[in-house]
Motif scaffolding. Structure first.
Motif, short mmCIF file in Angstrom:
data_model
loop_
_atom_site.label_atom_id
_atom_site.label_comp_id
_atom_site.label_asym_id
_atom_site.label_seq_id
_atom_site.Cartn_x
_atom_site.Cartn_y
_atom_site.Cartn_z
N PRO A 1 152.09 43.76 -31.97
CA PRO A 1 152.86 44.17 -33.34
C PRO A 1 152.12 44.89 -34.04
O PRO A 1 150.91 44.97 -33.84
CB PRO A 1 153.31 42.81 -33.73
N LYS A 2 152.52 45.63 -35.10
CA LYS A 2 151.93 46.21 -36.26
C LYS A 2 151.38 45.01 -37.14
O LYS A 2 150.18 45.29 -37.59
CB LYS A 2 152.84 47.06 -36.75
N PHE A 3 151.92 44.29 -37.37
CA PHE A 3 151.36 43.30 -38.25
C PHE A 3 151.69 41.54 -37.61
O PHE A 3 152.50 41.62 -37.16
CB PHE A 3 151.94 43.06 -39.79
N GLN A 4 150.71 40.79 -37.77
CA GLN A 4 150.79 39.56 -37.41
C GLN A 4 149.94 38.42 -38.37
O GLN A 4 148.86 39.01 -38.58
CB GLN A 4 150.20 39.30 -35.84
N VAL A 5 150.68 37.40 -38.64
CA VAL A 5 150.18 36.35 -39.39
C VAL A 5 149.91 34.99 -38.40
O VAL A 5 151.03 34.67 -38.04
CB VAL A 5 150.49 35.91 -40.58
N LEU A 6 148.78 34.60 -38.43
CA LEU A 6 148.89 33.31 -37.35
C LEU A 6 148.14 32.17 -38.30
O LEU A 6 147.34 32.39 -39.17
CB LEU A 6 147.72 33.54 -36.16
N LYS A 7 148.41 30.88 -37.69
CA LYS A 7 147.46 29.93 -38.36
C LYS A 7 146.36 29.45 -37.36
O LYS A 7 146.41 29.81 -36.41
CB LYS A 7 148.46 28.60 -38.33
N THR A 8 145.27 28.99 -37.68
CA THR A 8 144.22 28.68 -37.32
C THR A 8 144.70 27.89 -35.89
O THR A 8 145.36 26.89 -35.79
CB THR A 8 143.25 27.80 -38.13
N GLY A 9 144.06 28.11 -34.73
CA GLY A 9 144.43 27.62 -33.57
C GLY A 9 145.53 27.94 -32.70
O GLY A 9 145.68 27.45 -31.50
N GLN A 10 146.22 28.90 -33.23
CA GLN A 10 147.46 29.28 -32.57
C GLN A 10 146.82 30.40 -31.66
O GLN A 10 145.92 31.21 -31.67
CB GLN A 10 148.33 30.00 -33.57
N SER A 11 147.80 30.67 -30.72
CA SER A 11 147.13 31.65 -29.39
C SER A 11 148.33 33.07 -29.74
O SER A 11 149.41 32.59 -29.94
CB SER A 11 147.15 31.20 -28.30
N MET A 12 148.06 34.10 -29.36
CA MET A 12 148.77 35.22 -29.28
C MET A 12 148.19 36.31 -28.41
O MET A 12 147.01 36.37 -28.08
CB MET A 12 149.15 35.76 -30.59
N THR A 13 148.94 37.19 -28.14
CA THR A 13 148.72 38.48 -27.47
C THR A 13 148.95 39.86 -27.93
O THR A 13 150.05 39.91 -28.39
CB THR A 13 149.30 38.34 -25.93
N LEU A 14 147.98 40.42 -28.11
CA LEU A 14 148.26 42.01 -28.62
C LEU A 14 148.46 42.83 -27.82
O LEU A 14 147.58 42.87 -26.70
CB LEU A 14 147.15 42.33 -29.70
N GLN A 15 149.55 43.54 -27.60
CA GLN A 15 149.92 44.45 -26.50
C GLN A 15 149.26 45.58 -26.67
O GLN A 15 149.36 46.42 -28.01
CB GLN A 15 151.43 44.48 -26.35
N CYS A 16 148.98 46.42 -25.73
CA CYS A 16 148.65 47.93 -25.66
C CYS A 16 148.88 48.64 -24.50
O CYS A 16 148.71 48.02 -23.37
CB CYS A 16 147.16 47.95 -25.70
N ALA A 17 149.49 49.82 -24.40
CA ALA A 17 149.86 50.48 -23.34
C ALA A 17 149.98 51.96 -23.70
O ALA A 17 149.82 52.49 -24.69
CB ALA A 17 151.69 50.29 -23.12
N GLN A 18 149.53 52.51 -22.62
CA GLN A 18 149.47 54.07 -22.79
C GLN A 18 150.17 54.76 -21.34
O GLN A 18 150.22 54.08 -20.14
CB GLN A 18 147.87 54.24 -22.67
N ASP A 19 150.66 55.97 -21.49
CA ASP A 19 151.39 56.70 -20.69
C ASP A 19 150.90 57.81 -20.24
O ASP A 19 151.46 59.03 -19.76
CB ASP A 19 152.82 56.92 -21.24
#
Lengths: 109, 112
Positions: free
Chosen positions: B8-26
Protein backbone atom coordinates in the motif's frame (compact mmCIF):
# COMPACT_ATOMS: atom_id res chain seq x y z
CA UNK A 1 32.18 0.31 2.84
CA UNK A 2 32.20 3.50 0.81
CA UNK A 3 31.52 6.69 2.73
CA UNK A 4 29.47 9.16 0.70
CA UNK A 5 29.36 12.78 1.81
CA UNK A 6 27.19 15.46 0.27
CA UNK A 7 27.43 19.21 0.69
CA UNK A 8 25.72 21.38 1.48
CA UNK A 9 23.00 19.62 3.46
CA UNK A 10 20.59 22.46 2.78
CA UNK A 11 20.67 25.13 0.10
CA UNK A 12 18.28 28.03 -0.47
CA UNK A 13 18.69 30.20 -3.55
CA UNK A 14 16.82 32.74 -5.64
CA UNK A 15 15.22 31.79 -8.90
CA UNK A 16 17.72 32.06 -11.75
CA UNK A 17 20.82 31.35 -9.68
CA UNK A 18 23.44 28.79 -10.67
CA UNK A 19 23.37 25.87 -8.24
CA UNK A 20 26.18 23.47 -7.32
CA UNK A 21 25.76 20.39 -5.15
CA UNK A 22 28.79 18.32 -4.23
CA UNK A 23 29.38 14.64 -3.53
CA UNK A 24 32.59 13.01 -2.36
CA UNK A 25 33.31 9.37 -1.66
CA UNK A 26 36.10 7.45 0.01
CA UNK A 27 36.75 4.39 -2.16
CA UNK A 28 37.13 4.01 -5.93
CA UNK A 29 33.87 3.33 -7.74
CA UNK A 30 32.52 1.93 -10.99
CA UNK A 31 29.63 4.40 -11.25
CA UNK A 32 27.99 7.34 -9.53
CA UNK A 33 24.30 8.17 -9.63
CA UNK A 34 22.46 11.44 -9.05
CA UNK A 35 18.83 11.13 -7.99
CA UNK A 36 16.07 13.64 -7.34
CA UNK A 37 13.47 13.17 -4.63
CA UNK A 38 10.41 15.38 -5.01
CA UNK A 39 8.56 16.87 -2.04
CA UNK A 40 5.89 14.21 -2.57
CA UNK A 41 8.53 11.54 -1.98
CA UNK A 42 9.02 10.05 -5.44
CA UNK A 43 12.62 9.30 -6.50
CA UNK A 44 13.83 9.79 -10.06
CA UNK A 45 17.23 8.92 -11.47
CA UNK A 46 18.87 11.95 -13.11
CA UNK A 47 22.30 10.72 -14.15
CA UNK A 48 24.55 7.70 -14.03
CA UNK A 49 28.18 8.45 -14.84
CA UNK A 50 31.58 6.85 -14.51
CA UNK A 51 33.74 9.58 -16.05
CA UNK A 52 33.63 13.08 -17.47
CA UNK A 53 30.42 15.03 -17.75
CA UNK A 54 26.77 14.57 -18.69
CA UNK A 55 24.14 17.18 -19.50
CA UNK A 56 20.37 16.98 -19.59
CA UNK A 57 18.53 20.22 -20.10
CA UNK A 58 19.57 22.63 -17.34
CA UNK A 59 21.27 19.90 -15.32
CA UNK A 60 24.95 19.05 -15.62
CA UNK A 61 26.78 16.31 -13.72
CA UNK A 62 30.55 16.01 -13.57
CA UNK A 63 32.85 13.50 -11.95
CA UNK A 64 36.56 13.57 -11.12
CA UNK A 65 37.64 10.00 -10.53
CA UNK A 66 41.11 10.89 -9.23
CA UNK A 67 39.72 13.28 -6.62
CA UNK A 68 36.72 11.02 -5.81
CA UNK A 69 34.33 13.89 -6.28
CA UNK A 70 31.24 14.69 -8.30
CA UNK A 71 29.17 17.83 -8.74
CA UNK A 72 25.62 18.42 -9.87
CA UNK A 73 24.97 21.84 -11.40
CA UNK A 74 21.63 23.46 -12.17
CA UNK A 75 21.63 26.46 -14.47
CA UNK A 76 18.86 29.09 -14.41
CA UNK A 77 17.28 27.49 -11.34
CA UNK A 78 13.51 27.45 -11.02
CA UNK A 79 11.17 26.81 -8.07
CA UNK A 80 10.23 23.45 -9.63
CA UNK A 81 13.86 22.39 -9.05
CA UNK A 82 13.14 22.42 -5.31
CA UNK A 83 13.77 18.85 -4.17
CA UNK A 84 16.25 16.66 -2.35
CA UNK A 85 19.19 15.65 -4.53
CA UNK A 86 20.84 12.35 -3.64
CA UNK A 87 24.23 11.00 -4.66
CA UNK A 88 24.84 7.24 -4.73
CA UNK A 89 27.95 5.21 -5.63
CA UNK A 90 28.60 1.68 -6.75
CA UNK A 91 31.89 0.03 -5.81
CA UNK A 92 33.77 -2.07 -8.37
CA UNK A 93 32.20 -5.51 -8.78
CA UNK A 94 29.50 -4.73 -6.23
CA UNK A 95 25.81 -5.08 -6.93
CA UNK A 96 24.86 -2.60 -4.23
CA UNK A 97 24.60 1.19 -4.10
CA UNK A 98 25.72 3.34 -1.16
CA UNK A 99 23.69 6.52 -0.78
CA UNK A 100 24.48 9.95 0.59
CA UNK A 101 22.03 11.66 2.93
CA UNK A 102 20.94 14.17 0.31
CA UNK A 103 20.97 17.92 -0.26
CA UNK A 104 17.69 19.75 0.25
CA UNK A 105 17.41 22.52 -2.38
CA UNK A 106 14.83 25.29 -2.13
CA UNK A 107 14.48 27.81 -4.94
CA UNK A 108 12.63 30.98 -4.00
CA UNK A 109 10.68 32.83 -6.74
CA UNK B 1 4.02 1.00 -18.89
CA UNK B 2 3.14 1.47 -15.23
CA UNK B 3 6.83 1.23 -14.27
CA UNK B 4 7.37 0.20 -10.65
CA UNK B 5 4.27 0.00 -8.47
CA UNK B 6 4.07 -0.41 -4.72
CA UNK B 7 1.14 -1.15 -2.44
CA UNK B 8 0.00 0.00 0.00
CA UNK B 9 0.98 3.69 0.05
CA UNK B 10 0.44 3.96 3.81
CA UNK B 11 0.19 1.34 6.53
CA UNK B 12 -0.08 1.39 10.32
CA UNK B 13 0.76 -1.79 12.22
CA UNK B 14 0.88 -2.79 15.84
CA UNK B 15 4.04 -4.33 17.25
CA UNK B 16 4.13 -8.03 16.45
CA UNK B 17 1.83 -7.92 13.46
CA UNK B 18 2.97 -9.23 10.10
CA UNK B 19 2.43 -7.81 6.66
CA UNK B 20 3.69 -7.88 3.09
CA UNK B 21 4.68 -4.83 1.08
CA UNK B 22 4.02 -5.47 -2.58
CA UNK B 23 6.28 -4.41 -5.45
CA UNK B 24 5.76 -5.07 -9.14
CA UNK B 25 7.41 -3.88 -12.33
CA UNK B 26 6.37 -4.29 -15.95
CA UNK B 27 9.70 -3.46 -17.61
CA UNK B 28 11.08 -7.03 -17.59
CA UNK B 29 13.90 -5.91 -15.31
CA UNK B 30 16.13 -8.57 -13.80
CA UNK B 31 17.40 -6.56 -10.82
CA UNK B 32 15.03 -5.54 -8.04
CA UNK B 33 15.75 -4.15 -4.61
CA UNK B 34 14.12 -2.89 -1.43
CA UNK B 35 15.37 0.16 0.46
CA UNK B 36 14.31 1.91 3.60
CA UNK B 37 14.63 5.66 4.09
CA UNK B 38 14.92 7.13 7.57
CA UNK B 39 15.32 10.79 8.57
CA UNK B 40 18.94 11.96 8.43
CA UNK B 41 20.14 8.75 6.79
CA UNK B 42 20.73 7.74 3.22
CA UNK B 43 18.66 5.05 1.59
CA UNK B 44 19.71 1.67 2.95
CA UNK B 45 19.45 -1.60 1.07
CA UNK B 46 17.35 -4.30 2.76
CA UNK B 47 17.31 -7.13 0.22
CA UNK B 48 17.88 -7.45 -3.48
CA UNK B 49 17.40 -9.90 -6.34
CA UNK B 50 19.38 -10.31 -9.55
CA UNK B 51 16.69 -12.48 -11.16
CA UNK B 52 13.78 -14.80 -10.52
CA UNK B 53 14.63 -17.32 -7.82
CA UNK B 54 17.71 -15.42 -6.61
CA UNK B 55 17.73 -13.12 -3.60
CA UNK B 56 20.42 -11.81 -1.29
CA UNK B 57 20.77 -9.65 1.78
CA UNK B 58 21.62 -6.00 1.77
CA UNK B 59 22.85 -3.75 4.53
CA UNK B 60 19.87 -4.05 6.91
CA UNK B 61 18.10 -7.39 6.31
CA UNK B 62 17.12 -8.34 9.86
CA UNK B 63 13.37 -8.61 10.39
CA UNK B 64 12.58 -8.79 6.68
CA UNK B 65 12.10 -11.65 4.20
CA UNK B 66 11.82 -11.58 0.44
CA UNK B 67 11.14 -13.97 -2.41
CA UNK B 68 11.28 -13.65 -6.19
CA UNK B 69 9.11 -16.26 -7.82
CA UNK B 70 8.54 -14.20 -10.98
CA UNK B 71 10.49 -11.51 -12.81
CA UNK B 72 7.70 -8.99 -12.16
CA UNK B 73 7.10 -9.29 -8.42
CA UNK B 74 9.34 -8.79 -5.40
CA UNK B 75 7.34 -8.71 -2.13
CA UNK B 76 8.88 -7.69 1.19
CA UNK B 77 7.59 -9.46 4.29
CA UNK B 78 7.71 -8.21 7.85
CA UNK B 79 7.16 -11.28 10.03
CA UNK B 80 6.81 -9.53 13.39
CA UNK B 81 6.77 -5.75 13.09
CA UNK B 82 8.78 -3.62 15.51
CA UNK B 83 8.73 0.17 16.06
CA UNK B 84 12.28 0.30 14.65
CA UNK B 85 10.79 -0.71 11.29
CA UNK B 86 8.83 2.54 11.08
CA UNK B 87 10.18 4.02 7.85
CA UNK B 88 9.47 4.79 4.22
CA UNK B 89 10.12 1.78 1.99
CA UNK B 90 11.11 2.03 -1.66
CA UNK B 91 11.26 -0.71 -4.23
CA UNK B 92 13.47 -0.24 -7.29
CA UNK B 93 14.23 -2.15 -10.47
CA UNK B 94 16.77 -2.02 -13.29
CA UNK B 95 17.78 -4.06 -16.32
CA UNK B 96 20.91 -5.18 -14.53
CA UNK B 97 22.61 -4.26 -11.29
CA UNK B 98 24.87 -1.86 -13.19
CA UNK B 99 22.04 0.11 -14.83
CA UNK B 100 19.88 3.08 -13.87
CA UNK B 101 17.36 2.19 -11.20
CA UNK B 102 13.66 3.01 -11.41
CA UNK B 103 11.95 3.62 -8.08
CA UNK B 104 8.42 2.95 -6.95
CA UNK B 105 6.40 5.67 -5.18
CA UNK B 106 7.17 4.34 -1.71
CA UNK B 107 5.23 2.92 1.23
CA UNK B 108 5.08 4.84 4.50
CA UNK B 109 4.94 2.33 7.35
CA UNK B 110 4.29 3.17 10.98
CA UNK B 111 4.64 0.52 13.68
CA UNK B 112 3.05 1.41 17.00
Amino acid sequence: KNEVEQSPQNLTAQEGEFITINCSYSVGISALHWLQQHPGGGIVSLFMLSSGKKKHGRLIATINIQEKHSSLHITASHPRDSAVYICAVRNFGNEKLTFGTGTRLTIIP
Amino acid sequence: NAGVTQTPKFQVLKTGQSMTLQCAQDMNHEYMSWYRQDPGMGLRLIHYSVGAGITDQGEVPNGYNVSRSTTEDFPLRLLSAAPSQTSVYFCASSRSWADTQYFGPGTRLTVL
